[in-house]
Motif scaffolding. Sequence first.
Motif, PDB file in Angstrom:
ATOM      1  N   GLY A   1      -0.372  20.521  -2.868  1.00 20.64           N
ATOM      2  CA  GLY A   1      -0.492  22.096  -3.435  1.00 20.64           C
ATOM      3  C   GLY A   1      -1.108  22.140  -4.717  1.00 20.64           C
ATOM      4  N   ARG A   2      -2.232  22.716  -4.973  1.00 20.45           N
ATOM      5  CA  ARG A   2      -2.757  23.136  -6.269  1.00 20.45           C
ATOM      6  C   ARG A   2      -3.270  24.571  -5.962  1.00 20.45           C
ATOM      7  N   ILE A   3      -2.841  25.361  -6.978  1.00 18.57           N
ATOM      8  CA  ILE A   3      -3.487  26.985  -6.798  1.00 18.57           C
ATOM      9  C   ILE A   3      -4.957  27.045  -6.987  1.00 18.57           C
TER      10      ILE A   3
ATOM     11  N   SER B   1       7.058  13.997 -10.934  1.00 12.49           N
ATOM     12  CA  SER B   1       6.542  14.200 -12.240  1.00 12.49           C
ATOM     13  C   SER B   1       5.035  13.803 -12.225  1.00 12.49           C
ATOM     14  N   CYS B   2       4.641  14.099 -13.272  1.00 10.58           N
ATOM     15  CA  CYS B   2       3.060  13.932 -13.536  1.00 10.58           C
ATOM     16  C   CYS B   2       2.393  14.134 -14.797  1.00 10.58           C
ATOM     17  N   VAL B   3       1.218  13.570 -14.953  1.00 14.53           N
ATOM     18  CA  VAL B   3       0.861  13.850 -16.420  1.00 14.53           C
ATOM     19  C   VAL B   3      -0.352  14.444 -16.644  1.00 14.53           C
TER      20      VAL B   3
ATOM     21  N   ALA C   1     -10.835   7.601  -8.910  1.00  7.91           N
ATOM     22  CA  ALA C   1     -11.111   8.131  -7.702  1.00  7.91           C
ATOM     23  C   ALA C   1     -10.193   9.252  -7.432  1.00  7.91           C
ATOM     24  N   GLY C   2     -10.024  10.085  -8.397  1.00 14.46           N
ATOM     25  CA  GLY C   2      -9.328  11.453  -8.368  1.00 14.46           C
ATOM     26  C   GLY C   2     -10.220  12.582  -7.846  1.00 14.46           C
ATOM     27  N   LEU C   3      -9.664  13.578  -8.546  1.00 14.25           N
ATOM     28  CA  LEU C   3     -10.384  15.032  -8.012  1.00 14.25           C
ATOM     29  C   LEU C   3     -11.548  15.073  -8.360  1.00 14.25           C
ATOM     30  N   ILE C   4     -11.950  14.722  -9.824  1.00 11.28           N
ATOM     31  CA  ILE C   4     -13.187  14.823 -10.640  1.00 11.28           C
ATOM     32  C   ILE C   4     -14.263  13.617 -10.035  1.00 11.28           C
ATOM     33  N   GLY C   5     -13.551  12.546 -10.050  1.00 14.56           N
ATOM     34  CA  GLY C   5     -14.365  11.223  -9.851  1.00 14.56           C
ATOM     35  C   GLY C   5     -14.987  11.306  -8.352  1.00 14.56           C
TER      36      GLY C   5
ATOM     37  N   GLY D   1     -11.233   2.823  -7.958  1.00 15.55           N
ATOM     38  CA  GLY D   1     -10.262   3.447  -8.397  1.00 15.55           C
ATOM     39  C   GLY D   1      -9.121   3.286  -7.477  1.00 15.55           C
ATOM     40  N   PRO D   2      -8.122   3.169  -7.823  1.00 15.66           N
ATOM     41  CA  PRO D   2      -6.980   2.775  -7.120  1.00 15.66           C
ATOM     42  C   PRO D   2      -6.484   4.027  -5.981  1.00 15.66           C
ATOM     43  N   ASP D   3      -5.832   4.033  -4.847  1.00 10.01           N
ATOM     44  CA  ASP D   3      -5.514   4.687  -3.945  1.00 10.01           C
ATOM     45  C   ASP D   3      -3.976   5.343  -4.509  1.00 10.01           C
TER      46      ASP D   3
ATOM     47  N   THR E   1     -11.285   9.199 -15.490  1.00 14.86           N
ATOM     48  CA  THR E   1      -9.847   8.440 -15.552  1.00 14.86           C
ATOM     49  C   THR E   1      -8.817   9.337 -15.901  1.00 14.86           C
ATOM     50  N   GLY E   2      -9.157  10.534 -16.117  1.00 12.76           N
ATOM     51  CA  GLY E   2      -7.944  11.616 -16.323  1.00 12.76           C
ATOM     52  C   GLY E   2      -7.102  11.225 -17.444  1.00 12.76           C
ATOM     53  N   ALA E   3      -5.906  11.211 -17.244  1.00 12.35           N
ATOM     54  CA  ALA E   3      -4.665  11.125 -18.240  1.00 12.35           C
ATOM     55  C   ALA E   3      -4.779   9.552 -18.664  1.00 12.35           C
TER      56      ALA E   3
ATOM     57  N   ILE F   1      -1.192   2.395 -13.422  1.00 13.66           N
ATOM     58  CA  ILE F   1      -2.300   3.216 -13.576  1.00 13.66           C
ATOM     59  C   ILE F   1      -1.966   4.435 -12.425  1.00 13.66           C
ATOM     60  N   TYR F   2      -1.708   5.429 -12.687  1.00  9.98           N
ATOM     61  CA  TYR F   2      -1.429   6.633 -11.738  1.00  9.98           C
ATOM     62  C   TYR F   2      -2.459   7.931 -11.652  1.00  9.98           C
ATOM     63  N   GLY F   3      -2.213   8.953 -11.332  1.00 18.46           N
ATOM     64  CA  GLY F   3      -2.976  10.089 -11.223  1.00 18.46           C
ATOM     65  C   GLY F   3      -2.352  11.569 -11.012  1.00 18.46           C
ATOM     66  N   ALA F   4      -2.952  12.248 -11.264  1.00 22.98           N
ATOM     67  CA  ALA F   4      -2.453  13.793 -10.920  1.00 22.98           C
ATOM     68  C   ALA F   4      -2.565  14.341  -9.643  1.00 22.98           C
TER      69      ALA F   4
ATOM     70  N   GLN G   1     -11.093   0.152  -4.386  1.00 26.81           N
ATOM     71  CA  GLN G   1      -9.847   0.538  -4.563  1.00 26.81           C
ATOM     72  C   GLN G   1      -8.889  -0.468  -5.774  1.00 26.81           C
ATOM     73  N   GLU G   2      -9.425  -0.315  -6.717  1.00 26.16           N
ATOM     74  CA  GLU G   2      -8.696  -1.103  -7.861  1.00 26.16           C
ATOM     75  C   GLU G   2      -8.714   0.026  -9.084  1.00 26.16           C
ATOM     76  N   ALA G   3      -7.912  -0.689  -9.931  1.00 24.75           N
ATOM     77  CA  ALA G   3      -8.231  -0.229 -11.414  1.00 24.75           C
ATOM     78  C   ALA G   3      -9.062  -1.026 -12.080  1.00 24.75           C
ATOM     79  N   VAL G   4      -9.912  -0.491 -13.220  1.00 22.88           N
ATOM     80  CA  VAL G   4     -10.975  -1.101 -13.919  1.00 22.88           C
ATOM     81  C   VAL G   4     -10.053  -1.493 -15.271  1.00 22.88           C
TER      82      VAL G   4
ATOM     83  N   PHE H   1      -5.649   3.784 -21.468  1.00 26.36           N
ATOM     84  CA  PHE H   1      -4.896   2.537 -21.310  1.00 26.36           C
ATOM     85  C   PHE H   1      -5.606   1.431 -20.789  1.00 26.36           C
ATOM     86  N   ARG H   2      -6.952   1.199 -20.525  1.00 26.96           N
ATOM     87  CA  ARG H   2      -7.751   0.234 -20.573  1.00 26.96           C
ATOM     88  C   ARG H   2      -8.877   0.341 -21.507  1.00 26.96           C
ATOM     89  N   LYS H   3      -9.704  -0.797 -21.610  1.00 30.11           N
ATOM     90  CA  LYS H   3     -10.893  -0.729 -22.367  1.00 30.11           C
ATOM     91  C   LYS H   3     -12.224   0.015 -21.918  1.00 30.11           C
TER      92      LYS H   3
HETATM   93  C1  LIG Z   1       2.045  19.075 -11.488  1.00 36.05           C
HETATM   94  C2  LIG Z   1       0.763  19.436 -11.630  1.00 36.05           C
HETATM   95  C3  LIG Z   1       0.341  20.653 -11.099  1.00 36.05           C
HETATM   96  C4  LIG Z   1      -1.070  21.175 -11.365  1.00 36.05           C
HETATM   97  N1  LIG Z   1      -1.257  22.227 -10.597  1.00 36.05           N
HETATM   98  C5  LIG Z   1      -2.834  22.840 -10.969  1.00 36.05           C
HETATM   99  C6  LIG Z   1      -2.957  23.923  -9.932  1.00 36.05           C
HETATM  100  O1  LIG Z   1      -2.143  24.531  -9.374  1.00 36.05           O
HETATM  101  N2  LIG Z   1      -4.406  24.330  -9.990  1.00 36.05           N
HETATM  102  C7  LIG Z   1      -5.411  23.639 -10.723  1.00 36.05           C
HETATM  103  O2  LIG Z   1      -6.535  23.704 -10.568  1.00 36.05           O
HETATM  104  N3  LIG Z   1      -5.021  22.320 -11.317  1.00 36.05           N
HETATM  105  C8  LIG Z   1      -3.753  21.906 -11.376  1.00 36.05           C
HETATM  106  N4  LIG Z   1      -3.205  20.694 -12.017  1.00 36.05           N
HETATM  107  C9  LIG Z   1      -4.331  19.994 -12.671  1.00 36.05           C
HETATM  108  C10 LIG Z   1      -5.026  19.095 -11.853  1.00 36.05           C
HETATM  109  O3  LIG Z   1      -4.154  18.325 -10.821  1.00 36.05           O
HETATM  110  C11 LIG Z   1      -6.016  18.179 -12.720  1.00 36.05           C
HETATM  111  O4  LIG Z   1      -6.495  19.008 -13.905  1.00 36.05           O
HETATM  112  C12 LIG Z   1      -6.815  17.399 -12.005  1.00 36.05           C
HETATM  113  O5  LIG Z   1      -5.931  16.166 -11.190  1.00 36.05           O
HETATM  114  C13 LIG Z   1      -7.644  16.410 -12.978  1.00 36.05           C
HETATM  115  O6  LIG Z   1      -8.846  15.795 -12.302  1.00 36.05           O
HETATM  116  P1  LIG Z   1      -9.177  14.145 -12.695  1.00 36.05           P
HETATM  117  O7  LIG Z   1      -9.981  13.709 -11.744  1.00 36.05           O
HETATM  118  O8  LIG Z   1      -9.483  14.558 -14.323  1.00 36.05           O
HETATM  119  O9  LIG Z   1      -7.562  13.426 -12.725  1.00 36.05           O
HETATM  120  P2  LIG Z   1      -6.927  12.920 -11.851  1.00 36.05           P
HETATM  121  O10 LIG Z   1      -6.845  13.646 -10.343  1.00 36.05           O
HETATM  122  O11 LIG Z   1      -5.533  12.261 -11.924  1.00 36.05           O
HETATM  123  O12 LIG Z   1      -7.641  11.397 -11.376  1.00 36.05           O
HETATM  124  C14 LIG Z   1      -7.808  10.294 -12.263  1.00 36.05           C
HETATM  125  C15 LIG Z   1      -7.903   9.234 -11.443  1.00 36.05           C
HETATM  126  O13 LIG Z   1      -8.518   8.066 -12.314  1.00 36.05           O
HETATM  127  C16 LIG Z   1      -7.733   6.977 -11.756  1.00 36.05           C
HETATM  128  N5  LIG Z   1      -7.857   6.037 -13.056  1.00 36.05           N
HETATM  129  C17 LIG Z   1      -7.066   6.140 -14.336  1.00 36.05           C
HETATM  130  N6  LIG Z   1      -7.435   4.917 -15.061  1.00 36.05           N
HETATM  131  C18 LIG Z   1      -8.204   4.265 -14.029  1.00 36.05           C
HETATM  132  C19 LIG Z   1      -8.498   3.013 -14.328  1.00 36.05           C
HETATM  133  N7  LIG Z   1      -8.545   2.080 -15.438  1.00 36.05           N
HETATM  134  N8  LIG Z   1      -9.422   2.486 -13.379  1.00 36.05           N
HETATM  135  C20 LIG Z   1      -9.628   3.078 -12.293  1.00 36.05           C
HETATM  136  N9  LIG Z   1      -9.030   4.263 -11.849  1.00 36.05           N
HETATM  137  C21 LIG Z   1      -8.413   4.858 -12.879  1.00 36.05           C
HETATM  138  C22 LIG Z   1      -6.156   7.498 -11.376  1.00 36.05           C
HETATM  139  O14 LIG Z   1      -5.656   6.560 -10.516  1.00 36.05           O
HETATM  140  C23 LIG Z   1      -6.606   8.878 -10.774  1.00 36.05           C
HETATM  141  O15 LIG Z   1      -7.019   8.450  -9.448  1.00 36.05           O
HETATM  142  C24 LIG Z   1      -1.916  20.236 -11.998  1.00 36.05           C
HETATM  143  C25 LIG Z   1      -1.576  19.211 -12.424  1.00 36.05           C
HETATM  144  C26 LIG Z   1      -0.094  18.495 -12.141  1.00 36.05           C
HETATM  145  C27 LIG Z   1      -0.078  17.346 -12.792  1.00 36.05           C
END
Ligand SMILES: Cc1cc2nc3c(=O)[nH]c(=O)nc-3n(C[C@H](O)[C@H](O)[C@H](O)COP(=O)(O)OP(=O)(O)OC[C@H]3O[C@@H](n4cnc5c(N)ncnc54)[C@H](O)[C@@H]3O)c2cc1C
Length: 425
Positions: free
Chosen positions: A55-57, A351-353, A9-13, A30-32, A215-217, A47-50, A175-178, A221-223
Amino acid sequence: MFDLCVVGAGLIGSAASKYASRGSSVCLIGPDEPTKEERLTSSPRDIYGAHYDEGRIYRQSTSDPVWAKLAQKAIPRYSEIERESGVDFATEVGCLSVGSRGGNYITALKEVVQKDGIQAETLSGTEVCSKFPFLSIPNMDEAVFESHFAGYISPRRLIKAQITIAKKNGCQHIQEAVRSVSRVLHDDSNKCEVVMEVVTDSGRKVLAKKVLLCTGAFTAFRKLLGTEVSPDTKLFGLSVTKLEISEEDAVKIKAMPSILYFGEGGADWTKDYPPDPRAPVVFYMLPPIRYPDGKYYIKLGHDPVPRMFHTGPQMKQWFVQGPDPRLIRQMANMITSVVKGVKVLSYHGDSCVVDVAPSNRPYIDRVHNQLGVAIAGNGYAAKSSDEIGRLAVELLMKDQWDIDIPQNLFHVQLKSGCGNPTSRL
Ligand SMILES: Cc1cc2nc3c(=O)[nH]c(=O)nc-3n(C[C@H](O)[C@H](O)[C@H](O)COP(=O)(O)OP(=O)(O)OC[C@H]3O[C@@H](n4cnc5c(N)ncnc54)[C@H](O)[C@@H]3O)c2cc1C
């Protein structure tokens, strides 16, 4: 049984669940955002997220035409998402991209601006300083300033907006991890069919006809993709510094745009950053933003030497421990080199990944006809997440691809447990 289960439940999900829930039954799992306690070593959370930020540009240009196209599709829809959800998340302060005059960075950017007809002005360093008198930009640099469809978004509020709309469409959010995703034989009284089974960390089972991994980065780390299979991505730790200023100073510089810099830096800038004096000066900076603690922070990010992670415990440690205090101080000095006339009240790091594919493009693809992926944001995907989520849903649910970029640029590369790349399954 759901038509689609979106994992993450991040930006793309959150975007994907909004689009899919327009015509299908959808479950988003996905967890909060973690609490303070969940960012401690003692917490079982791993499990964390980005997206834990304000602020994101966003801007329509970028030196890679593929990322530029994704941004150009997503950004004009922001106002519609704000209207539909009732949640504001975008602030159009403009974006200033600065680099050495005639250098590769600014030249590639100008080409995209011209080719795609993006509304932008080219300014000399001197012109930037007269337009924004509180900025110190080297005279010899050149800048591209986008005032329209550019600025910053709150990733937290964008997710809130997308999930609000998805829920209005009937999407269920757990709101749970898978823990695992697999194909199983489902025996209903009428018929026997192959479906997807999603099991959460608490043991809850969800059945769906299809699953989309967002599930991003943390995908490896799960199956989620099968035993010992993970996406071919590199996981880089990123550091940011948030520098606190007063509300009065924030008002004084409220015209400050988002800034990206790739050049040689100014003669009067700190010599502390980057730590290697031979390296180019690279950073991005967000103007003062009011955070949930009520304080205003200017944020600077970029790791001159980013760390790479391979295991879940390494990733957790990074989220718990945060960046090197020396780098946090160096980045704070960089902020005060560029932004003049503000008083520093405090600063801290975070910090972030990010997950980076060898192609530097996102993976938007099907692993098989019931399992899709929309991952590998490469550190650029926040602004374009609405389009990435939409494309993934179109492909997985309707077998459609309706953007004028070849789908093969987004093919997922997987690797086996021993690290060898495998072909797409
Ligand atoms: C410090 C930083 C600055 C950035 N600046 C910019 C910027 O200025 N402009 C820009 O466009 N982009 C920027 N980005 C990039 C952008 O934030 C990421 O590309 C974007 O968040 C990716 O989206 P996502 O949905 O793939 O991942 P995420 O947003 O990380 O979402 C993934 C979600 O999946 C969940 N998840 C993972 N594993 C599991 C599981 N097993 N079960 C359930 N849920 C799970 C996580 O908890 C998380 O909520 C930045 C990133 C960082 C770290």
